[in-house]
Scaffold this active site. Sequence first.
Site, PDB file in Angstrom:
ATOM      1  N   SER A   1       0.680  -1.417   0.295  1.00 28.98           N
ATOM      2  CA  SER A   1      -0.084   0.202  -0.323  1.00 28.98           C
ATOM      3  C   SER A   1       1.235   0.893  -0.645  1.00 28.98           C
ATOM      4  O   SER A   1       1.501   0.813  -0.928  1.00 28.98           O
ATOM      5  CB  SER A   1      -1.140  -0.391   1.584  1.00 28.98           C
ATOM      6  OG  SER A   1      -2.002   1.283   1.341  1.00 28.98           O
TER       7      SER A   1
ATOM      8  N   ALA B   1     -10.253   8.818   8.128  1.00 22.34           N
ATOM      9  CA  ALA B   1     -10.372   9.795   7.485  1.00 22.34           C
ATOM     10  C   ALA B   1      -9.113   9.901   7.403  1.00 22.34           C
ATOM     11  O   ALA B   1      -8.808  10.526   6.011  1.00 22.34           O
ATOM     12  CB  ALA B   1      -9.449  11.001   8.972  1.00 22.34           C
ATOM     13  N   ASN B   2      -8.454   8.598   6.346  1.00 22.53           N
ATOM     14  CA  ASN B   2      -7.228   8.920   5.815  1.00 22.53           C
ATOM     15  C   ASN B   2      -7.495   8.404   3.978  1.00 22.53           C
ATOM     16  O   ASN B   2      -6.666   8.090   3.536  1.00 22.53           O
ATOM     17  CB  ASN B   2      -6.023   7.621   6.460  1.00 22.53           C
ATOM     18  CG  ASN B   2      -7.005   6.240   6.344  1.00 22.53           C
ATOM     19  OD1 ASN B   2      -7.680   5.790   5.603  1.00 22.53           O
ATOM     20  ND2 ASN B   2      -6.242   5.141   6.709  1.00 22.53           N
TER      21      ASN B   2
ATOM     22  N   ARG C   1      -2.467   4.813  20.850  1.00 22.28           N
ATOM     23  CA  ARG C   1      -3.011   2.809  20.383  1.00 22.28           C
ATOM     24  C   ARG C   1      -2.282   2.709  19.553  1.00 22.28           C
ATOM     25  O   ARG C   1      -1.329   3.480  18.307  1.00 22.28           O
ATOM     26  CB  ARG C   1      -4.710   3.305  19.732  1.00 22.28           C
ATOM     27  CG  ARG C   1      -4.205   3.563  17.894  1.00 22.28           C
ATOM     28  CD  ARG C   1      -5.750   3.385  16.918  1.00 22.28           C
ATOM     29  NE  ARG C   1      -5.331   2.605  16.419  1.00 22.28           N
ATOM     30  CZ  ARG C   1      -5.009   2.653  15.308  1.00 22.28           C
ATOM     31  NH1 ARG C   1      -4.102   3.309  14.893  1.00 22.28           N
ATOM     32  NH2 ARG C   1      -4.741   1.074  14.424  1.00 22.28           N
ATOM     33  N   PRO C   2      -1.816   1.234  19.807  1.00 19.54           N
ATOM     34  CA  PRO C   2      -0.725   0.609  18.873  1.00 19.54           C
ATOM     35  C   PRO C   2      -1.166   0.608  17.661  1.00 19.54           C
ATOM     36  O   PRO C   2      -2.070   0.254  17.058  1.00 19.54           O
ATOM     37  CB  PRO C   2      -0.462  -0.551  19.901  1.00 19.54           C
ATOM     38  CG  PRO C   2      -2.079  -1.482  20.153  1.00 19.54           C
ATOM     39  CD  PRO C   2      -2.625   0.707  20.776  1.00 19.54           C
TER      40      PRO C   2
HETATM   41  C1  16G Z   1      -4.786  -0.686   7.822  1.00 15.47           C
HETATM   42  C2  16G Z   1      -5.298  -0.565   7.531  1.00 15.47           C
HETATM   43  C3  16G Z   1      -6.264   0.703   7.561  1.00 15.47           C
HETATM   44  C4  16G Z   1      -6.197   0.942   8.688  1.00 15.47           C
HETATM   45  C5  16G Z   1      -4.716   0.907   8.956  1.00 15.47           C
HETATM   46  C6  16G Z   1      -3.657   2.033  10.304  1.00 15.47           C
HETATM   47  C7  16G Z   1      -7.367  -1.989   5.878  1.00 15.47           C
HETATM   48  C8  16G Z   1      -7.235  -3.145   4.556  1.00 15.47           C
HETATM   49  N1  16G Z   1      -6.220  -1.468   6.021  1.00 15.47           N
HETATM   50  O1  16G Z   1      -3.904  -0.339   6.480  1.00 15.47           O
HETATM   51  O2  16G Z   1      -7.704   0.465   7.300  1.00 15.47           O
HETATM   52  O3  16G Z   1      -6.153   2.361   8.608  1.00 15.47           O
HETATM   53  O4  16G Z   1      -4.108   0.200   9.574  1.00 15.47           O
HETATM   54  O5  16G Z   1      -2.726   1.290  10.384  1.00 15.47           O
HETATM   55  O6  16G Z   1      -8.284  -2.292   7.169  1.00 15.47           O
HETATM   56  P1  16G Z   1      -2.127   2.102  11.848  1.00 15.47           P
HETATM   57  O7  16G Z   1      -3.161   0.671  12.758  1.00 15.47           O
HETATM   58  O8  16G Z   1      -1.234   1.226  11.000  1.00 15.47           O
HETATM   59  O9  16G Z   1      -2.198   2.719  12.283  1.00 15.47           O
HETATM   60 MG    MG Z   2      -3.891   1.319   0.687  1.00 14.45          MG
END
Ligand code: 16G
Ligand code: MG
Length: 574
Positions: free
Chosen positions: A101, A407-408, A528-529
């Site tokens: 991604s 939000a992302n 959050r983790p």
């Molecule tokens: C992943 C999730 C996305 C989330 C991000 C948070 C899917 C397909 N993708 O990319 O929705 O915003 O993780 O990342 O569920 P973080 O836990 O590192 O903050």
């Molecule tokens: Mg992506």
Amino acid sequence: MTGRDGNCDRSGRRGWRVAGSLAGRRGQSPVSMESGRMFAETVRVAKESHPKTTTKTIKYGTAGFRTKAEELDFVMYRMGILAAMRSRDTRAAIGVMITASHNPVPDNGVKLVDPQGEMLAPAWEAHATTLVNATDDGIAAALEAITSAAKINTGNAALVIVGRDTRPSSNSLRDAVLAGVAAAGGEVRDLGVVSTPVLHYMVTCHNDGGEYGEPTIEGYYKKISQAFVTLRSGGASNGNYEPVILFDGANGVGALAMEEFTKHLQDSLKVTMYNKGEGILNHLCGADYVKVQQKWPEGVPKTQNVRCVSVDGDADRVMYSFVDSSGQYYMLDGDKIATLVAGYLKELVAGSGLKLNLGLVQTAYANGASTAYITEKLGVPVACVKTGVKHLHHAAQDFDIGVYFEANGHGTVIFSNSARQAIKEAAKAKNAQAEKLAQVLDVINETVGDAISDMLLVETVLHARGWSALDWNAAYTDLPNRQMKVMVADRAVITTTDAERVCVTPAGLQDSINKIVANFPKGRSFVRPSGTEDVVRVYAEASTQENTDSLAVQVACAVYEQAGGVGDRPKPPC
Ligand code: 16G
Ligand code: MG
């Protein structure tokens, strides 16, 4: 659909069914002699060509497995095997997407896609973790355990649909997935380089016998773009709306997808492409860069008052930005998209007279101003859930029309079975608003968040309203916000509740956060983790950017002190 873990067709709410397209039976003795031979073959191939290269324990997280590409060969091989097993379990095709991604080029990753295009069922996330953490010799025992736990008939046919992004490592990692499927006796349909949303669409359409859409890549482009073109057949310009965008492809597969779309969009939208692959993937450009850095993407000319659309490295997230006539920069994120779309759909539903309830699903990252606007001004109910698409998607199923966005910039709209039917029937009866709704439905990719489909949806709403980006942005003003990362020895010490808005452990940390937040007008902060990186994330918002930055640093320092921070203490963001 027959998935017994409750994942597939949990509610039967989507309008397409999984046809049970693959041959197979249920209820036979799960682990037979034949499967024993197959499991032995998976071990043989693993040892010979895809041996395990780490003893680190790794976990199937929110985005599947994601790490440095050179550590992933054995993971990919095993995910090929697992996908074949899941296919036998569901008697439907399963998707495998090879992508990291928005991560930098050296990373890669893999996620599995369930029969209706949804994320892998939780029970199978655990199976994935078990299989990847087994030794090479332990693969057979892990597969036996999975077969028994899921009561899989290993005599069933297996089909795995594979897609990959543009990373240089994705090619050979694809080969490893294919080897895994083959060792497990499954068949493969390799789509080549495609976006994540295309893979989800293809899995869905294959399994429902074409009910959602034609099960070809061309069918995907056609379905979405034809609906879009029809919606603006009265003219592409309207009021303050001009059909012109700058497209930031993040130097990834989104650029290739957009190029395909432009062939179908005719004159309905003038797209000028940048970051098509001439630069480094996700580097100083793309949706994540724009959102996190709150900066204009490099490589795109700052043309005043023209919308810039940035997508991420696998084209499932989208971000808008623009500069006005005075050079002032604006970013319009997933919250702005969600509110724009929900407001418009609400109006169409009301105009059509159909009795359908519509709701919005957000996460704790949603800007407080967006939540206030949508509940107070638009009167749309809002649910807040944990980060991760599967949580949003699940909660959105509680509404006839569920709009969900992080939000992302990751999100979409899903319609219940009965809502879709009601809309189509009213459209047939020439109810004008329902006809519009039916077209809008076809612009949307319900199978997953889809950057370009979302972009075409935004363009549709702006066009219908006659709005420029400035008009869109004026709906509400974001509270200034800041995200930070804190390195800690073990991020698992942080646990949360209430959709990640309250920190439960370590004891006392939430009290500290509350005390800090109380000093800032309109202050809000949570920690959050991360599910994708070895860090703790801090989010802060407050009435001014200066206060927000100060709030973020103070909360980050509290995390550092009370949750075992390592390395340098958090510093104010520059
Ligand atoms: C992943 C999730 C996305 C989330 C991000 C948070 C899917 C397909 N993708 O990319 O929705 O915003 O993780 O990342 O569920 P973080 O836990 O590192 O903050
Ligand atoms: Mg992506």
